[in-house]
Design a protein around this motif. Structure first.
Motif, PDB file in Angstrom:
ATOM      1  N   PRO A 125       0.804  -1.228   0.000  1.00 22.91           N
ATOM      2  CA  PRO A 125       0.000   0.000   0.000  1.00 22.91           C
ATOM      3  C   PRO A 125       0.834   1.275   0.000  1.00 22.91           C
ATOM      4  O   PRO A 125       0.485   2.253  -0.671  1.00 22.91           O
ATOM      5  N   LEU A 126       1.950   1.277   0.750  1.00 24.84           N
ATOM      6  CA  LEU A 126       2.807   2.463   0.778  1.00 24.84           C
ATOM      7  C   LEU A 126       3.462   2.710  -0.575  1.00 24.84           C
ATOM      8  O   LEU A 126       3.584   3.861  -1.021  1.00 24.84           O
ATOM      9  N   LEU A 127       3.900   1.646  -1.236  1.00 25.12           N
ATOM     10  CA  LEU A 127       4.494   1.796  -2.570  1.00 25.12           C
ATOM     11  C   LEU A 127       3.483   2.356  -3.565  1.00 25.12           C
ATOM     12  O   LEU A 127       3.800   3.243  -4.369  1.00 25.12           O
ATOM     13  N   LEU A 128       2.265   1.829  -3.541  1.00 25.45           N
ATOM     14  CA  LEU A 128       1.234   2.294  -4.473  1.00 25.45           C
ATOM     15  C   LEU A 128       0.871   3.751  -4.213  1.00 25.45           C
ATOM     16  O   LEU A 128       0.793   4.566  -5.149  1.00 25.45           O
ATOM     17  N   MET A 129       0.636   4.094  -2.952  1.00 23.95           N
ATOM     18  CA  MET A 129       0.274   5.468  -2.608  1.00 23.95           C
ATOM     19  C   MET A 129       1.355   6.448  -3.042  1.00 23.95           C
ATOM     20  O   MET A 129       1.073   7.490  -3.650  1.00 23.95           O
ATOM     21  N   SER A 130       2.624   6.122  -2.759  1.00 22.22           N
ATOM     22  CA  SER A 130       3.699   7.070  -3.044  1.00 22.22           C
ATOM     23  C   SER A 130       3.899   7.275  -4.537  1.00 22.22           C
ATOM     24  O   SER A 130       4.108   8.394  -4.994  1.00 22.22           O
ATOM     25  N   SER A 131       3.827   6.197  -5.310  1.00 21.57           N
ATOM     26  CA  SER A 131       4.084   6.327  -6.748  1.00 21.57           C
ATOM     27  C   SER A 131       2.960   7.070  -7.464  1.00 21.57           C
ATOM     28  O   SER A 131       3.221   7.891  -8.358  1.00 21.57           O
ATOM     29  N   ILE A 132       1.706   6.829  -7.073  1.00 20.06           N
ATOM     30  CA  ILE A 132       0.587   7.529  -7.714  1.00 20.06           C
ATOM     31  C   ILE A 132       0.621   9.016  -7.363  1.00 20.06           C
ATOM     32  O   ILE A 132       0.463   9.886  -8.238  1.00 20.06           O
ATOM     33  N   ALA A 133       0.840   9.338  -6.088  1.00 22.50           N
ATOM     34  CA  ALA A 133       0.903  10.743  -5.674  1.00 22.50           C
ATOM     35  C   ALA A 133       2.083  11.464  -6.329  1.00 22.50           C
ATOM     36  O   ALA A 133       1.955  12.622  -6.763  1.00 22.50           O
ATOM     37  N   ALA A 134       3.235  10.798  -6.421  1.00 22.96           N
ATOM     38  CA  ALA A 134       4.411  11.413  -7.057  1.00 22.96           C
ATOM     39  C   ALA A 134       4.147  11.685  -8.535  1.00 22.96           C
ATOM     40  O   ALA A 134       4.598  12.708  -9.080  1.00 22.96           O
ATOM     41  N   SER A 135       3.421  10.785  -9.188  1.00 20.45           N
ATOM     42  CA  SER A 135       3.082  10.989 -10.603  1.00 20.45           C
ATOM     43  C   SER A 135       2.257  12.258 -10.790  1.00 20.45           C
ATOM     44  O   SER A 135       2.510  13.059 -11.707  1.00 20.45           O
ATOM     45  N   ILE A 136       1.290  12.478  -9.911  1.00 26.50           N
ATOM     46  CA  ILE A 136       0.453  13.681  -9.995  1.00 26.50           C
ATOM     47  C   ILE A 136       1.290  14.936  -9.771  1.00 26.50           C
ATOM     48  O   ILE A 136       1.153  15.936 -10.490  1.00 26.50           O
ATOM     49  N   CYS A 137       2.191  14.892  -8.780  1.00 23.60           N
ATOM     50  CA  CYS A 137       3.030  16.066  -8.481  1.00 23.60           C
ATOM     51  C   CYS A 137       3.941  16.415  -9.652  1.00 23.60           C
ATOM     52  O   CYS A 137       4.109  17.597  -9.990  1.00 23.60           O
ATOM     53  N   MET A 138       4.542  15.416 -10.281  1.00 19.66           N
ATOM     54  CA  MET A 138       5.406  15.680 -11.429  1.00 19.66           C
ATOM     55  C   MET A 138       4.605  16.227 -12.610  1.00 19.66           C
ATOM     56  O   MET A 138       5.103  17.067 -13.380  1.00 19.66           O
ATOM     57  N   LEU A 160       7.245  20.010  -5.541  1.00 12.23           N
ATOM     58  CA  LEU A 160       8.399  19.190  -5.192  1.00 12.23           C
ATOM     59  C   LEU A 160       8.370  18.754  -3.731  1.00 12.23           C
ATOM     60  O   LEU A 160       8.788  17.638  -3.403  1.00 12.23           O
ATOM     61  N   VAL A 161       7.878  19.617  -2.832  1.00 15.87           N
ATOM     62  CA  VAL A 161       7.755  19.213  -1.432  1.00 15.87           C
ATOM     63  C   VAL A 161       6.777  18.044  -1.312  1.00 15.87           C
ATOM     64  O   VAL A 161       7.046  17.047  -0.620  1.00 15.87           O
ATOM     65  N   THR A 162       5.638  18.138  -1.986  1.00 19.31           N
ATOM     66  CA  THR A 162       4.658  17.048  -1.950  1.00 19.31           C
ATOM     67  C   THR A 162       5.219  15.799  -2.612  1.00 19.31           C
ATOM     68  O   THR A 162       5.035  14.676  -2.110  1.00 19.31           O
ATOM     69  N   TYR A 163       5.913  15.995  -3.714  1.00 24.21           N
ATOM     70  CA  TYR A 163       6.507  14.874  -4.464  1.00 24.21           C
ATOM     71  C   TYR A 163       7.514  14.103  -3.615  1.00 24.21           C
ATOM     72  O   TYR A 163       7.416  12.874  -3.466  1.00 24.21           O
ATOM     73  N   VAL A 164       8.494  14.807  -3.022  1.00 28.48           N
ATOM     74  CA  VAL A 164       9.505  14.105  -2.236  1.00 28.48           C
ATOM     75  C   VAL A 164       8.904  13.526  -0.963  1.00 28.48           C
ATOM     76  O   VAL A 164       9.355  12.488  -0.466  1.00 28.48           O
ATOM     77  N   SER A 165       7.871  14.180  -0.430  1.00 28.72           N
ATOM     78  CA  SER A 165       7.227  13.658   0.780  1.00 28.72           C
ATOM     79  C   SER A 165       6.581  12.306   0.509  1.00 28.72           C
ATOM     80  O   SER A 165       6.759  11.345   1.274  1.00 28.72           O
ATOM     81  N   PHE A 166       5.836  12.218  -0.582  1.00 23.17           N
ATOM     82  CA  PHE A 166       5.168  10.952  -0.878  1.00 23.17           C
ATOM     83  C   PHE A 166       6.159   9.864  -1.282  1.00 23.17           C
ATOM     84  O   PHE A 166       5.996   8.704  -0.891  1.00 23.17           O
ATOM     85  N   LEU A 167       7.190  10.220  -2.039  1.00 18.90           N
ATOM     86  CA  LEU A 167       8.184   9.201  -2.379  1.00 18.90           C
ATOM     87  C   LEU A 167       8.910   8.710  -1.132  1.00 18.90           C
ATOM     88  O   LEU A 167       9.264   7.533  -1.029  1.00 18.90           O
ATOM     89  N   SER A 168       9.124   9.597  -0.167  1.00 15.30           N
ATOM     90  CA  SER A 168       9.788   9.196   1.069  1.00 15.30           C
ATOM     91  C   SER A 168       8.921   8.274   1.921  1.00 15.30           C
ATOM     92  O   SER A 168       9.422   7.609   2.822  1.00 15.30           O
ATOM     93  N   MET A 169       7.629   8.247   1.648  1.00 13.44           N
ATOM     94  CA  MET A 169       6.741   7.341   2.365  1.00 13.44           C
ATOM     95  C   MET A 169       6.707   5.943   1.761  1.00 13.44           C
ATOM     96  O   MET A 169       6.155   5.022   2.363  1.00 13.44           O
ATOM     97  N   GLY A 170       7.266   5.790   0.556  1.00 14.63           N
ATOM     98  CA  GLY A 170       7.168   4.490  -0.097  1.00 14.63           C
ATOM     99  C   GLY A 170       8.347   4.136  -0.957  1.00 14.63           C
ATOM    100  O   GLY A 170       9.237   3.393  -0.547  1.00 14.63           O
TER     101      GLY A 170
END
Length: 475
Positions: A337-350, A377-387
């Motif tokens: 779940p953490l991997l899925l959440m982080s990658s989808i959120a990072a995609s939106i931020c980019m 970028l803050v949101t992007y790195v935050s979500f990637l750091s979660m997963g």
């Protein structure tokens, strides 16, 4: 005659001398993992050093240094670190299996120190900076293999995820530390500080034990028992306390020795290697390292209303704070779940960042939207750091069978760092020649592909023993 009894909190050994209590505290496992990860602090600082350093040595600020680098030379300063990491990662697994995880980790303090000294003493020699970055990269590549391996092998199943997350958390601390130093100190002083961290690592980690798994593989049974008892917070050698876990480790070693060396045509082996390489591939292609290496330049290009140095500190702080989420949830929520959440959120931020640069590069008025790059970028790195930031490294150690762990982990990290080299070398040219919005749009697409890969291929390993994980892969 000695007798014993065990309750839910402690084991009490009664002999002629009285009672000795052996607690079940996991504190020593955390201490050993944190001290091992001081090597990861060195890696994080090395990764982030280019962010404050490159604008200075490319004359993009008012500070004039003896050292000067062209744009081409600056790209090599960034990319020689991952090239060295490939060279360091490839033999690391073999050396770890021959000499031990602890011993090889301690040996890596020397190239870290020498590499930084080469940079400190470079004066106006860009070539010497090249050499220093390469030498640091060799140590970084080896430690990227060895630290997750060490942490995984000392951990009980119940805290394996938390100890694994330390790798990325302390690495992010190193990034933040370097951003702050770069904003507060001169080039010479923030580079000089980097030379002291490997010495601290050596002086503290020297007292930590070797992993029981390695010692058992070398038939050093008494040493393995002492190591295991220390890690489980014991104070005396008592066979009844450690024997069940020793037997499980021995059984695991014997089983994997029989089954770990088939060709890639074997279905289970092929599946494991494919998952491991996929995690390593998407860990880099999500663009995180490009952001870390070139944070200051990204904000300069974006025309942020906040100074680039302050923006980079905010990014480093977000990285560090966000990693606390998987630290406390990875063994509860699970890896997938953490991997899925982080990658989808990072995609939106980019995608949002790509949209901003599209309008900026096509001469639209973006003055009222200059907060978007920092927020994205803050949101992007935050979500990637979660997963996808911390989880792939220790999941590699979880997924690969014990006897093949050193070799496969080394190949996976070498593959990972090869992609790092490609991205860090080409990122400035992608941004300036192809277009920033196309570059960030590409990263957005790769993050979405990462989510699809996780959903289809990656198994959940939360709470599973190493034997259960291998059975899951076989089935």
């Amino acid at each position: 005659m000695t007798t014993s009894r065990e309750d839910t909190k402690s084991l009490v050994i009664c002999d002629d001398a009285g009672y000795t209590k052996i607690g079940h505290s996991k504190t020593r496992q955390h201490v050993a993992a944190i001290l091992a990860n001081l090597a990861t602090l060195c890696i994080g600082m090395a990764n982030a050093w280019t962010a404050p350093a490159l604008p200075l040595i490319q004359r993009q600020t008012d500070v004039i240094l003896p050292l000067y680098a062209t744009e081409e030379q600056a790209s090599w300063i960034s990319s020689l670190l991952p090239i060295g990491a490939v060279v360091g990662a490839l033999p690391a697994g073999y050396l770890a299996d021959k000499l031990g995880r602890r011993r090889v980790l301690l040996m890596m303090a020397l190239p870290f120190f020498l590499g930084w000294m080469l940079i400190v003493l470079a004066a106006d020699s860009v070539v010497q900076v090249f050499l220093g970055r390469f030498v640091i990269g060799v140590a970084a590549g080896a430690c990227t293999v060895l630290v997750p391996l060490y942490n995984e092998e000392i951990a009980e199943d119940s805290i394996r995820g938390i100890l694994g997350v330390y790798f990325d958390f302390i690495g992010c601390l190193g990034i933040l530390f370097m951003y702050v130093l770069g904003a507060c100190l001169s080039y010479m002083w923030f580079t000089l500080v980097c030379t002291g961290v490997p010495l601290v690592f050596f002086a503290t980690f020297f007292w930590m034990p070797e992993t029981p798994t390695f010692l058992l593989s070398k038939h050093l049974f008494l040493e393995a028992e002492k190591s295991l008892l220390w890690l489980r917070n014991g104070s005396i050698v008592y066979h009844g306390r450690t024997q069940p876990e020793i037997m499980r480790l021995l059984s695991r070693l014997q089983e994997t020795t029989r089954t770990d060396r088939p060709s890639l045509l074997n279905k289970t082996t092929f599946k494991t290697v494919a998952i491991v390489l996929g995690l390593m591939f998407f860990h880099q292609m999500d663009g995180m390292n490009a952001v870390v290496f070139y944070a200051v330049q990204i904000f300069q290009d974006a025309g942020s209303s906040i100074s680039p140095s302050c923006c980079s500190i905010i990014i480093g702080t977000a990285l560090t704070l966000a990693i606390l989420v998987p630290t406390f949830t990875v063994d509860r929520i699970g890896r997938k779940p953490l991997l899925l959440m982080s990658s989808i959120a990072a995609s939106i931020c980019m995608a949002v960042l790509a949209g901003y640069f599209y309008y900026k590069d096509n001469d639209f008025d973006v003055d009222s939207w200059r907060w978007v790059p920092l927020a994205s970028l803050v949101t992007y790195v935050s979500f990637l750091s979660m997963g996808f930031g911390p989880l792939p490294f220790f999941m590699v150690a979880e997924l690969v069978p014990t006897a093949a762990k050193g070799r496969v982990t080394a190949y996976a990290i070498a593959f990972n760092r090869s992609i790092t080299f490609m991205l860090t070398k080409m990122f400035p040219f992608f941004v300036h020649d192809i277009g920033a919005y196309i570059t960030y749009g590409f990263f957005s697409g790769m993050c979405m592909l990462a989510a699809i890969f996780v959903a289809i291929w990656v198994p959940e390993t939360k709470g599973k023993s190493r034997e259960e994980i291998q059975l899951l892969l076989r089935n």
